[in-house]
Design an enzyme around this catalytic site. Structure first.
Site, PDB file in Angstrom:
ATOM      1  N   GLY A  36      49.927  33.460  37.098  1.00  9.58           N
ATOM      2  CA  GLY A  36      50.790  34.435  37.789  1.00  9.58           C
ATOM      3  C   GLY A  36      49.966  35.632  38.251  1.00  9.58           C
ATOM      4  N   HIS A  37      49.123  36.150  37.366  1.00 15.05           N
ATOM      5  CA  HIS A  37      48.240  37.262  37.764  1.00 15.05           C
ATOM      6  C   HIS A  37      47.296  36.818  38.881  1.00 15.05           C
ATOM      7  CE1 HIS A  37      48.977  38.548  33.428  1.00 15.05           C
ATOM      8  NE2 HIS A  37      49.394  39.581  34.117  1.00 15.05           N
ATOM      9  N   SER A 185      54.062  33.617  31.669  1.00 15.68           N
ATOM     10  CA  SER A 185      54.021  34.943  31.052  1.00 15.68           C
ATOM     11  C   SER A 185      52.956  34.947  29.955  1.00 15.68           C
ATOM     12  CB  SER A 185      55.388  35.257  30.429  1.00 15.68           C
ATOM     13  OG  SER A 185      55.274  36.266  29.455  1.00 15.68           O
TER      14      SER A 185
END
Ligand code: PAF
Length: 284
Positions: A36-37, A185
């Protein structure tokens, strides 16, 4: 790629590209970088000439009972990820660099920080908006990148930037999901193999909510009940909230006749999981 823990150095490094009119992008993170990052970093690399990633587990956004101490800090892996994806500068300050004395000055967005996660995490958004303001003041980015997964955070930051006339653009990138739909996450690593499987109930429930809205449901309470029922199929999952809210005001909608954010927070074993989807009932 250059790495520094000092405010002075990052400021020095940013001065020449700023003077040369280069576009500076900032991806603020707490480290424990995941795909995600990486999607935020890739977007920053696409749009900006200089990309800064901050790695800082910000103590002021954690409550006293929260996971500040056990939050993962895989520093070397994080640096390798940044290096691989074309980051120019990693800013990795210590808590005492960021908060050298008792902090008396806070940035507090009111109203929209109260519902949803604000209810169970008092002070959390004040910590987020304060540290982001500090990072914006230190790095001086033209653009900063956030993930839609933290929908309330993204809305709060956008509002802060607008209300305080901060001279930067906020880009919110789509939630990155695993093949089975689980939103990626850093906190997923707290889950056991069984809990990791159970966690997919959240996205299944959100999709069920979307299906109902797209099929013409107008009563948010009915949709909410259905989403909750799907999550409750996993007995270990403790729902903190399921809310259908206006994406800007974050207030509950009374009728489904426009854009709506379906937002969920639930506890599963050691992890607090959040997820959301945006649905536009007018386009169904
Ligand atoms: O989303 C996060 O990781 C954090 O809340 C942020 C924006 C880096 C501020 O500490």
């Amino acid at each position: 790629m250059r790495v520094t823990g000092t405010i002075e150095e990052v400021r020095q490094w940013m001065a020449p590209p700023r003077a040369a009119g280069q576009r500076i992008g900032l991806v603020p993170t707490m480290g424990a970088l995941h795909v995600g990052h990486v999607s935020l970093i890739e977007e920053a690399v696409k749009r900006c000439e200089v990309v800064v990633v901050s790695l800082f587990v910000n103590p002021t956004q954690f409550g006293p009972e929260e996971d500040f101490n056990k939050y993962p800090r895989p520093f070397e892996e994080d640096l390798a990820i940044c290096q691989r994806h074309g980051v120019d500068v990693v800013f990795t300050p210590s808590p005492s660099e960021m908060y050298p004395r008792e902090n008396l000055t806070w940035v507090n967005v009111t109203g929209i920080t109260e519902p949803l996660c604000g209810r169970s995490r008092p002070g959390h958004f004040r910590g987020v908006t304060t540290v982001c303001t500090k990072l914006f003041n230190i790095v001086g980015p033209d653009v900063a990148f956030f993930g839609q997964k933290d929908a309330q955070q993204a809305t709060v930051i956008r509002r802060m930037v607008a209300d305080l006339n901060m001279p930067l653009e906020i880009v919110v990138c789509p939630t990155f999901r695993q093949g089975d739909g689980l939103a990626v996450s850093s906190r997923n690593q707290y889950l056991s193999a069984q809990q990791r499987k159970d966690a997919t109930a959240i996205y299944k429930a959100l999709q069920e909510g979307r299906r109902m809205i797209e099929a013409g449901a107008v009563d948010p309470i009915l949709v909410c009940e259905r989403v909750e029922a799907v999550i409750r199929r996993v007995p270990a999952m403790q729902i903190e909230y399921v809310s259908l809210v206006d994406p800007e005001t974050l207030q509950p909608v009374q009728r489904l006749d426009g854009a709506v954010l379906i937002a969920v927070a639930a506890r599963l074993g050691p992890a607090r999981l959040i997820d959301n989807i945006l649905v536009d009932s007018r386009s169904s």
